[in-house]
Design a protein around this motif. Structure first.
Motif, PDB file in Angstrom:
ATOM      1  N   TYR A  93       7.750  -5.057   5.539  1.00 47.86           N
ATOM      2  CA  TYR A  93       8.341  -4.334   4.415  1.00 47.86           C
ATOM      3  C   TYR A  93       9.826  -4.046   4.652  1.00 47.86           C
ATOM      4  O   TYR A  93      10.410  -3.182   3.998  1.00 47.86           O
ATOM      5  CB  TYR A  93       7.574  -3.031   4.177  1.00 47.86           C
ATOM      6  CG  TYR A  93       6.125  -3.270   3.833  1.00 47.86           C
ATOM      7  CD1 TYR A  93       5.740  -3.649   2.549  1.00 47.86           C
ATOM      8  CD2 TYR A  93       5.131  -3.143   4.804  1.00 47.86           C
ATOM      9  CE1 TYR A  93       4.416  -3.893   2.236  1.00 47.86           C
ATOM     10  CE2 TYR A  93       3.796  -3.376   4.492  1.00 47.86           C
ATOM     11  CZ  TYR A  93       3.452  -3.756   3.215  1.00 47.86           C
ATOM     12  OH  TYR A  93       2.121  -3.994   2.914  1.00 47.86           O
ATOM     13  N   GLU A 120       5.292   3.972  -6.048  1.00 51.94           N
ATOM     14  CA  GLU A 120       6.438   3.182  -6.509  1.00 51.94           C
ATOM     15  C   GLU A 120       7.181   3.906  -7.631  1.00 51.94           C
ATOM     16  O   GLU A 120       8.423   3.967  -7.629  1.00 51.94           O
ATOM     17  CB  GLU A 120       5.945   1.816  -6.993  1.00 51.94           C
ATOM     18  CG  GLU A 120       7.038   0.927  -7.569  1.00 51.94           C
ATOM     19  CD  GLU A 120       6.479  -0.346  -8.196  1.00 51.94           C
ATOM     20  OE1 GLU A 120       7.189  -0.946  -9.026  1.00 51.94           O
ATOM     21  OE2 GLU A 120       5.343  -0.732  -7.867  1.00 51.94           O
ATOM     22  N   ALA A 134       2.836   1.878   5.788  1.00 51.63           N
ATOM     23  CA  ALA A 134       3.896   1.029   6.339  1.00 51.63           C
ATOM     24  C   ALA A 134       4.968   0.726   5.299  1.00 51.63           C
ATOM     25  O   ALA A 134       6.142   0.568   5.621  1.00 51.63           O
ATOM     26  CB  ALA A 134       3.298  -0.267   6.874  1.00 51.63           C
ATOM     27  N   CYS A 135       4.554   0.687   4.034  1.00 46.67           N
ATOM     28  CA  CYS A 135       5.472   0.384   2.937  1.00 46.67           C
ATOM     29  C   CYS A 135       6.234   1.613   2.467  1.00 46.67           C
ATOM     30  O   CYS A 135       7.426   1.526   2.155  1.00 46.67           O
ATOM     31  CB  CYS A 135       4.682  -0.224   1.785  1.00 46.67           C
ATOM     32  SG  CYS A 135       5.655  -0.576   0.303  1.00 46.67           S
ATOM     33  N   THR A 136       5.569   2.783   2.415  1.00 47.17           N
ATOM     34  CA  THR A 136       6.140   3.917   1.693  1.00 47.17           C
ATOM     35  C   THR A 136       6.382   5.180   2.510  1.00 47.17           C
ATOM     36  O   THR A 136       7.194   6.015   2.122  1.00 47.17           O
ATOM     37  CB  THR A 136       5.222   4.312   0.519  1.00 47.17           C
ATOM     38  OG1 THR A 136       3.970   4.785   1.034  1.00 47.17           O
ATOM     39  CG2 THR A 136       4.973   3.131  -0.413  1.00 47.17           C
ATOM     40  N   ARG A 188      11.280  -2.705   7.294  1.00 46.83           N
ATOM     41  CA  ARG A 188      11.505  -1.383   7.875  1.00 46.83           C
ATOM     42  C   ARG A 188      11.481  -1.449   9.400  1.00 46.83           C
ATOM     43  O   ARG A 188      10.856  -2.328   9.994  1.00 46.83           O
ATOM     44  CB  ARG A 188      10.449  -0.392   7.380  1.00 46.83           C
ATOM     45  CG  ARG A 188      10.343  -0.320   5.865  1.00 46.83           C
ATOM     46  CD  ARG A 188       9.319   0.722   5.439  1.00 46.83           C
ATOM     47  NE  ARG A 188       9.801   2.072   5.682  1.00 46.83           N
ATOM     48  CZ  ARG A 188       9.016   3.155   5.705  1.00 46.83           C
ATOM     49  NH1 ARG A 188       7.708   3.036   5.527  1.00 46.83           N
ATOM     50  NH2 ARG A 188       9.531   4.336   5.912  1.00 46.83           N
ATOM     51  N   ASP A 202      -1.443  -0.089   5.291  1.00 41.76           N
ATOM     52  CA  ASP A 202      -0.451  -0.922   4.604  1.00 41.76           C
ATOM     53  C   ASP A 202       0.412  -0.096   3.655  1.00 41.76           C
ATOM     54  O   ASP A 202       1.628  -0.280   3.580  1.00 41.76           O
ATOM     55  CB  ASP A 202      -1.149  -2.043   3.834  1.00 41.76           C
ATOM     56  CG  ASP A 202      -1.292  -3.312   4.659  1.00 41.76           C
ATOM     57  OD1 ASP A 202      -0.530  -3.482   5.625  1.00 41.76           O
ATOM     58  OD2 ASP A 202      -2.174  -4.113   4.345  1.00 41.76           O
ATOM     59  N   LEU A 203      -0.226   0.814   2.932  1.00 45.09           N
ATOM     60  CA  LEU A 203       0.539   1.675   2.026  1.00 45.09           C
ATOM     61  C   LEU A 203       1.516   2.541   2.808  1.00 45.09           C
ATOM     62  O   LEU A 203       2.670   2.718   2.409  1.00 45.09           O
ATOM     63  CB  LEU A 203      -0.410   2.543   1.198  1.00 45.09           C
ATOM     64  CG  LEU A 203       0.251   3.477   0.187  1.00 45.09           C
ATOM     65  CD1 LEU A 203       1.052   2.691  -0.848  1.00 45.09           C
ATOM     66  CD2 LEU A 203      -0.803   4.342  -0.517  1.00 45.09           C
ATOM     67  N   ARG A 254      -0.649   3.002  -4.856  1.00 41.59           N
ATOM     68  CA  ARG A 254       0.532   2.174  -4.576  1.00 41.59           C
ATOM     69  C   ARG A 254       1.491   2.175  -5.771  1.00 41.59           C
ATOM     70  O   ARG A 254       2.706   2.340  -5.599  1.00 41.59           O
ATOM     71  CB  ARG A 254       0.111   0.743  -4.224  1.00 41.59           C
ATOM     72  CG  ARG A 254       1.268  -0.151  -3.834  1.00 41.59           C
ATOM     73  CD  ARG A 254       0.773  -1.529  -3.439  1.00 41.59           C
ATOM     74  NE  ARG A 254       0.097  -1.511  -2.150  1.00 41.59           N
ATOM     75  CZ  ARG A 254       0.724  -1.619  -0.975  1.00 41.59           C
ATOM     76  NH1 ARG A 254       2.042  -1.757  -0.943  1.00 41.59           N
ATOM     77  NH2 ARG A 254       0.053  -1.620   0.147  1.00 41.59           N
ATOM     78  N   ARG A 267       3.173  -3.128  11.396  1.00 40.15           N
ATOM     79  CA  ARG A 267       3.103  -3.587  10.011  1.00 40.15           C
ATOM     80  C   ARG A 267       4.426  -3.392   9.257  1.00 40.15           C
ATOM     81  O   ARG A 267       4.600  -3.922   8.159  1.00 40.15           O
ATOM     82  CB  ARG A 267       2.012  -2.822   9.259  1.00 40.15           C
ATOM     83  CG  ARG A 267       0.603  -3.076   9.768  1.00 40.15           C
ATOM     84  CD  ARG A 267      -0.405  -2.210   9.036  1.00 40.15           C
ATOM     85  NE  ARG A 267      -1.736  -2.319   9.632  1.00 40.15           N
ATOM     86  CZ  ARG A 267      -2.845  -2.630   8.983  1.00 40.15           C
ATOM     87  NH1 ARG A 267      -2.804  -2.857   7.673  1.00 40.15           N
ATOM     88  NH2 ARG A 267      -3.997  -2.697   9.599  1.00 40.15           N
ATOM     89  N   MET A 268       5.349  -2.618   9.825  1.00 37.15           N
ATOM     90  CA  MET A 268       6.510  -2.180   9.061  1.00 37.15           C
ATOM     91  C   MET A 268       7.526  -3.295   8.805  1.00 37.15           C
ATOM     92  O   MET A 268       8.210  -3.309   7.786  1.00 37.15           O
ATOM     93  CB  MET A 268       7.162  -1.002   9.766  1.00 37.15           C
ATOM     94  CG  MET A 268       6.235   0.208   9.852  1.00 37.15           C
ATOM     95  SD  MET A 268       6.977   1.586  10.723  1.00 37.15           S
ATOM     96  CE  MET A 268       8.313   2.017   9.609  1.00 37.15           C
ATOM     97  N   SER A 319       8.936   7.136  -6.199  1.00 38.90           N
ATOM     98  CA  SER A 319      10.121   6.775  -5.423  1.00 38.90           C
ATOM     99  C   SER A 319      11.282   6.399  -6.338  1.00 38.90           C
ATOM    100  O   SER A 319      12.434   6.812  -6.117  1.00 38.90           O
ATOM    101  CB  SER A 319       9.784   5.607  -4.483  1.00 38.90           C
ATOM    102  OG  SER A 319      10.910   5.226  -3.738  1.00 38.90           O
TER     103      SER A 319
END
Length: 415
Positions: free
Chosen positions: A240, A160, A210-212, A242, A207-208, A156, A236-237, A163
């Motif tokens: 975040y 970050e 959905a975030c990235t 999205r 979860d990762l 994670r 889940r998005m 990105s």
């Protein structure tokens, strides 16, 4: 306009079937033949595939599977180097490679993929993995495979940092695992940023993603499994900030296709007959993270297994299938060796297209990562038979809509 599915061509030397290298029409030394890969990439590009995908492992694959099978699957080019070569032999198709967050550093990885993105005119993608094999861990001075939760915590933070570097920010990052001071020595990507791909299906992996992630590769045997994963991840998005369409979910599928169903089944059985039992059981053992599966009766059921610190989602998928279908270890090993737990379809072009269309229109997939059982034969068959059928139904493009991978996938350009 009818919604259209996305297609990736998952390249793997001789093919995805464990016995592909033994097929009389396979190219046994494909892993070190650049002309072979150029041919495959051009075949996929002529068929208007969104991307080609090369996975990677920093060590010998399935080291206990047997010398010949191991060698045919392990010998191959480092994938980013390979994709750099293919970038100048193609003009539109996306170029996606795996790279591990456990055995790389974010600054170097971000620079490498952004360089590939510029070399290719905006066609690069990174498939983030945390690496679940103790074989890889042993090659990096590690004391062993790190716990699943620790690998994802590092991943994670890694994502970050990468990105931030791709979006042109001066990071000044000082975190738990990484410290990065400078921005990259490259301008922004032609597509805004390389595409982020992920394949983790555990709870923390979802979860990762959905975030990235922009694209998610997954494995599902049944429509119900595929639909449940699709709905869960898309759901889940919002947490975040999205939208559901910001991720394309592309399950793996291994089609065996021919002009007639009988011919397709004959092709499939020919490959299945090439799997020695010890090789199939050893491959199954490596994915289940159990070293002594050979001790159990091969025609008996799969034993109860402790939870793995390796590929948790893949272990769960295989165990579920063995219980659901009442398969013995021998039957499960042979089935698994054919596509490593991914969905397999055997039939005519119309039958394969029917299955793909049902999951796509049923909200269980945005497209598919196509895993031919052997190369080049099954990729040629899919592009010659199935792709025209999908195009006839309006389910797949006849021409590329743009020049970058984000254009092909219908992904928004990052601001």
């Amino acid at each position: 306009m009818t919604a259209q599915m996305k297609l990736g061509a998952f390249l793997w030397a001789t093919g995805h079937h464990i016995a592909a290298w033994r097929h009389p029409k396979a190219h046994a030394t494909a892993g070190i033949d650049i002309d072979h890969y150029v041919q495959l990439a051009r075949t996929a590009e002529r068929a208007k595939f969104d991307m080609i995908f090369c996975e990677d492992a920093a060590g010998l694959r399935e080291a206990n599977v047997g010398i010949a099978s191991q060698t045919s699957r392990s010998i191959g080019f480092e994938p980013i180097s390979l994709l750099s070569a293919l970038a100048v032999q193609t003009s539109r198709i996306g170029l996606v490679s795996t790279a591990s967050t456990s055995y790389n550093e974010p600054y170097g990885l971000a620079r490498t993929f952004l360089s590939l993105d510029h070399l290719s005119g905006g066609r690069a993608g990174w498939n983030l993995v945390t690496s679940a094999s103790p074989i890889e861990a042993a090659n990096f001075g590690s004391t062993g495979l790190k716990p699943h939760a620790d690998r994802y915590e590092r991943a994670r933070e890694f994502a970050e940092v990468v990105s931030g570097l791709w979006h042109g920010k001066a990071p000044g990052h000082d975190g738990q695992s990484f410290s990065v001071r400078d921005p990259l020595d490259l301008p922004r990507s032609p597509q805004g940023a390389p595409v982020m791909v992920q394949a983790g299906a555990s709870d923390v992996g979802r979860d990762l993603a959905a975030c990235t992630a922009d694209v998610v590769f997954t494995a599902a045997q049944t429509f119900e499994e595929a639909k449940a994963f699709y709905d869960d991840l898309k759901g889940r998005m919002a947490a975040y900030g999205r939208e559901p369409d910001d991720i394309k979910i592309m399950p793996g599928v291994s089609p065996v296709v021919a002009e007639t169903e009988a011919e397709a089944r004959e092709k499939h059985e020919e490959l299945q007959e090439l799997i020695p039992d010890d090789v199939g059981v050893a491959l199954l053992s490596s994915y289940l993270s159990i070293s002594d599966l050979w001790r159990y009766p091969i025609d008996g059921p799969l034993p109860e297994l402790p939870e793995s610190e390796g590929m948790k989602s893949r272990q769960a998928l295989v165990v579920e299938q063995s219980r659901r279908d009442g398969l013995s270890i021998r039957q499960l090993a042979r089935h698994f060796a054919g596509a490593r737990g991914h969905w397999r379809i055997v039939g005519t072009a119309a039958q394969v297209a029917d299955e793909l269309q049902a999951r796509f229109e049923g909200g269980a997939a945005d497209g598919y990562n196509v895993m031919p059982s052997y190369f080049p034969g099954e990729l040629n068959a899919f592009t010659a038979l199935v792709v025209p059928e999908l195009q006839r139904r309006g389910l797949f493009r006849r021409e590329y809509e743009g020049r970058t991978l984000r254009d092909h996938l219908g992904l928004k350009r990052p601001v």
